[in-house]
Design a protein around this motif. Sequence first.
Motif, PDB file in Angstrom:
ATOM      1  N   ARG A  30       1.245  16.549  16.143  1.00  0.00           N
ATOM      2  CA  ARG A  30       1.118  15.237  16.804  1.00  0.00           C
ATOM      3  C   ARG A  30      -0.304  14.684  16.720  1.00  0.00           C
ATOM      4  NH1 ARG A  30       4.005  12.851  21.225  1.00  0.00           N
ATOM      5  NH2 ARG A  30       2.713  11.371  22.394  1.00  0.00           N
ATOM      6  N   ASP A  31      -1.302  15.521  16.972  1.00  0.00           N
ATOM      7  CA  ASP A  31      -2.682  15.044  17.038  1.00  0.00           C
ATOM      8  C   ASP A  31      -3.425  15.171  15.714  1.00  0.00           C
ATOM      9  OD1 ASP A  31      -2.463  14.382  19.755  1.00  0.00           O
ATOM     10  OD2 ASP A  31      -2.872  16.461  20.341  1.00  0.00           O
ATOM     11  N   THR A  32      -2.735  15.591  14.672  1.00  0.00           N
ATOM     12  CA  THR A  32      -3.381  15.738  13.358  1.00  0.00           C
ATOM     13  C   THR A  32      -2.633  14.908  12.316  1.00  0.00           C
ATOM     14  OG1 THR A  32      -2.109  17.803  13.054  1.00  0.00           O
ATOM     15  CG2 THR A  32      -4.378  17.999  13.862  1.00  0.00           C
ATOM     16  N   LEU A  33      -1.588  15.461  11.748  1.00  0.00           N
ATOM     17  CA  LEU A  33      -0.858  14.776  10.680  1.00  0.00           C
ATOM     18  C   LEU A  33      -0.193  13.500  11.172  1.00  0.00           C
ATOM     19  CD1 LEU A  33       0.812  17.867   8.938  1.00  0.00           C
ATOM     20  CD2 LEU A  33      -1.157  16.546   8.122  1.00  0.00           C
ATOM     21  N   TRP A  34       0.461  13.570  12.328  1.00  0.00           N
ATOM     22  CA  TRP A  34       1.143  12.381  12.855  1.00  0.00           C
ATOM     23  C   TRP A  34       0.146  11.264  13.128  1.00  0.00           C
ATOM     24  CZ3 TRP A  34       5.382  14.030  16.955  1.00  0.00           C
ATOM     25  CH2 TRP A  34       6.318  14.880  16.324  1.00  0.00           C
ATOM     26  N   GLU A  65       0.844  -1.184   0.000  1.00  0.00           N
ATOM     27  CA  GLU A  65       0.000   0.000   0.000  1.00  0.00           C
ATOM     28  C   GLU A  65       0.888   1.246   0.000  1.00  0.00           C
ATOM     29  OE1 GLU A  65      -3.360  -0.045  -0.105  1.00  0.00           O
ATOM     30  OE2 GLU A  65      -3.310  -2.238  -0.212  1.00  0.00           O
ATOM     31  N   LEU A  66       0.480   2.268  -0.736  1.00  0.00           N
ATOM     32  CA  LEU A  66       1.266   3.496  -0.824  1.00  0.00           C
ATOM     33  C   LEU A  66       0.356   4.705  -0.692  1.00  0.00           C
ATOM     34  CD1 LEU A  66       3.758   5.222  -1.392  1.00  0.00           C
ATOM     35  CD2 LEU A  66       3.474   4.737  -3.836  1.00  0.00           C
ATOM     36  N   ARG A  67       0.641   5.538   0.307  1.00  0.00           N
ATOM     37  CA  ARG A  67      -0.046   6.816   0.478  1.00  0.00           C
ATOM     38  C   ARG A  67       0.990   7.936   0.449  1.00  0.00           C
ATOM     39  NH1 ARG A  67      -4.408   8.081   5.189  1.00  0.00           N
ATOM     40  NH2 ARG A  67      -5.720   6.951   3.692  1.00  0.00           N
ATOM     41  N   ALA A  68       0.762   8.925  -0.397  1.00  0.00           N
ATOM     42  CA  ALA A  68       1.699  10.036  -0.544  1.00  0.00           C
ATOM     43  C   ALA A  68       1.016  11.339  -0.151  1.00  0.00           C
ATOM     44  CB  ALA A  68       2.200  10.119  -1.989  1.00  0.00           C
ATOM     45  N   LEU A  69       1.599  12.047   0.808  1.00  0.00           N
ATOM     46  CA  LEU A  69       1.079  13.334   1.252  1.00  0.00           C
ATOM     47  C   LEU A  69       1.832  14.466   0.572  1.00  0.00           C
ATOM     48  CD1 LEU A  69       0.741  12.901   5.131  1.00  0.00           C
ATOM     49  CD2 LEU A  69      -0.983  12.471   3.366  1.00  0.00           C
ATOM     50  N   CYS A  70       1.091  15.418   0.034  1.00  0.00           N
ATOM     51  CA  CYS A  70       1.714  16.657  -0.434  1.00  0.00           C
ATOM     52  C   CYS A  70       1.000  17.818   0.240  1.00  0.00           C
ATOM     53  CB  CYS A  70       1.675  16.779  -1.957  1.00  0.00           C
ATOM     54  SG  CYS A  70       0.039  16.691  -2.708  1.00  0.00           S
ATOM     55  N   PHE A  71       1.696  18.916   0.384  1.00  0.00           N
ATOM     56  CA  PHE A  71       1.181  20.051   1.133  1.00  0.00           C
ATOM     57  C   PHE A  71       1.082  21.256   0.199  1.00  0.00           C
ATOM     58  CE2 PHE A  71       3.534  17.191   3.906  1.00  0.00           C
ATOM     59  CZ  PHE A  71       2.486  16.783   4.731  1.00  0.00           C
ATOM     60  N   SER A  72      -0.044  21.938   0.270  1.00  0.00           N
ATOM     61  CA  SER A  72      -0.355  22.973  -0.720  1.00  0.00           C
ATOM     62  C   SER A  72       0.628  24.133  -0.711  1.00  0.00           C
ATOM     63  CB  SER A  72      -1.774  23.495  -0.483  1.00  0.00           C
ATOM     64  OG  SER A  72      -1.891  24.094   0.804  1.00  0.00           O
ATOM     65  N   ASP A  73       1.359  24.316   0.393  1.00  0.00           N
ATOM     66  CA  ASP A  73       2.321  25.418   0.455  1.00  0.00           C
ATOM     67  C   ASP A  73       3.758  24.943   0.299  1.00  0.00           C
ATOM     68  OD1 ASP A  73       2.333  24.096   2.920  1.00  0.00           O
ATOM     69  OD2 ASP A  73       2.861  25.918   4.039  1.00  0.00           O
ATOM     70  N   ASP A  74       3.951  23.708  -0.194  1.00  0.00           N
ATOM     71  CA  ASP A  74       5.294  23.176  -0.419  1.00  0.00           C
ATOM     72  C   ASP A  74       5.705  23.508  -1.852  1.00  0.00           C
ATOM     73  OD1 ASP A  74       7.614  21.715  -0.803  1.00  0.00           O
ATOM     74  OD2 ASP A  74       6.811  19.839  -0.011  1.00  0.00           O
ATOM     75  N   PRO A  75       6.702  24.376  -2.044  1.00  0.00           N
ATOM     76  CA  PRO A  75       7.089  24.753  -3.408  1.00  0.00           C
ATOM     77  C   PRO A  75       7.849  23.669  -4.149  1.00  0.00           C
ATOM     78  CG  PRO A  75       8.576  25.770  -1.828  1.00  0.00           C
ATOM     79  CD  PRO A  75       7.495  25.085  -1.021  1.00  0.00           C
ATOM     80  N   TRP A  76       8.380  22.678  -3.439  1.00  0.00           N
ATOM     81  CA  TRP A  76       9.158  21.604  -4.058  1.00  0.00           C
ATOM     82  C   TRP A  76       8.292  20.407  -4.409  1.00  0.00           C
ATOM     83  CZ3 TRP A  76      14.752  20.564  -4.223  1.00  0.00           C
ATOM     84  CH2 TRP A  76      15.509  21.725  -4.074  1.00  0.00           C
ATOM     85  N   ALA A  77       7.613  19.852  -3.430  1.00  0.00           N
ATOM     86  CA  ALA A  77       6.804  18.648  -3.652  1.00  0.00           C
ATOM     87  C   ALA A  77       5.372  19.054  -3.979  1.00  0.00           C
ATOM     88  CB  ALA A  77       6.856  17.729  -2.445  1.00  0.00           C
ATOM     89  N   THR A  78       5.175  19.666  -5.144  1.00  0.00           N
ATOM     90  CA  THR A  78       3.838  20.022  -5.593  1.00  0.00           C
ATOM     91  C   THR A  78       3.068  18.757  -5.957  1.00  0.00           C
ATOM     92  OG1 THR A  78       4.607  20.224  -7.874  1.00  0.00           O
ATOM     93  CG2 THR A  78       4.695  22.217  -6.500  1.00  0.00           C
ATOM     94  N   ARG A  79       1.766  18.873  -6.071  1.00  0.00           N
ATOM     95  CA  ARG A  79       0.986  17.674  -6.394  1.00  0.00           C
ATOM     96  C   ARG A  79       1.417  17.029  -7.716  1.00  0.00           C
ATOM     97  NH1 ARG A  79      -3.999  15.235  -4.465  1.00  0.00           N
ATOM     98  NH2 ARG A  79      -4.556  13.640  -6.004  1.00  0.00           N
TER      99      ARG A  79
END
Length: 302
Positions: A288-292, A233-247
């Motif tokens: 800790r209580d959200t993304l983690w 299984e593979l889940r990949a998270l990207c963050f909307s304000d990350d200029p490097w790892a865009t969607r």
Amino acid sequence: MDAVLDDVFIDEISLPATDGYTLAGTLFLPRGAKRHAVLINSATAVPRKIYRGFASYLAHRGCAVLTYDYRGIGGSRLPAMVGYNRPKSLAGFKASMSDWAALDVTAAVDWMRERYSALPLAYVGHSFGGQALGLIANNSEVSRAAFVASQAATWRLMTSPEKYRVFVFMKLIGVPLAHALGYALGYAPGWAGVGEDLPKGVFLQWTEWVSSPRYLFDSNLPALENFARFKGELRALCFSDDPWATRPAVELLASGFTATMPEVLTVKPSDVGARAIGHFGFFRPEHRDTLWRGVAEWIQRE
């Protein structure tokens, strides 16, 4: 030396790469039963210490967790120096990003499987750490992989103006500097803007990939065939304000894993009550209580 922190045992260890090179690592163990094994794989030029909080959190939840430094980074700069002050330079040090995958990441996966063979092995990859999963021949040992800001990092898929800064730095400043100083020093210095000092071969291969339209997929690495070996299984998270790892960049990397159905999720800082996340923010304790928790629950899903 063993330590106990908030009911988690923390042990500073060393482990051999596949060629015998000594890598520095940290093992995080729960007091109670171990239900999962987790290997955390670092971003480029990032020492394992930044993953300490997240690793401890996973151990609290019943995971045996290993963080480690690739050769030439952090505690793995030179075999003789593990556990001591780092040497002043990497003069004459030979390494590449493909070496990191084939020799270091491969060995770390084997190390975890040998010691925790009865537990499912999860793989957390930050930036390059996710890319490396596709390059290792033993990735079939991994049952679940969670990518954090891990992407095919071609400059063309970065946001503006960051992509132009990266292009100018790498092609017009970084490469000439690495070549010029490389003859004398053997590495690309961290003060040039790459994070920690990087072995010259790592920096030049990284630059070659960043400059290519499809990143490492445009290389002629035989190890690219290993992408198709991963069937977990593979889940990949990207963050909307990350200029490097865009969607688009995250999706391009995920597309290489043809034997599975990667799930790509975009997270906005506002989704988790944060002002910013970016390329490194996931590993801040405030999540800790959200993304983690979200990643941990997914890793531990039966």
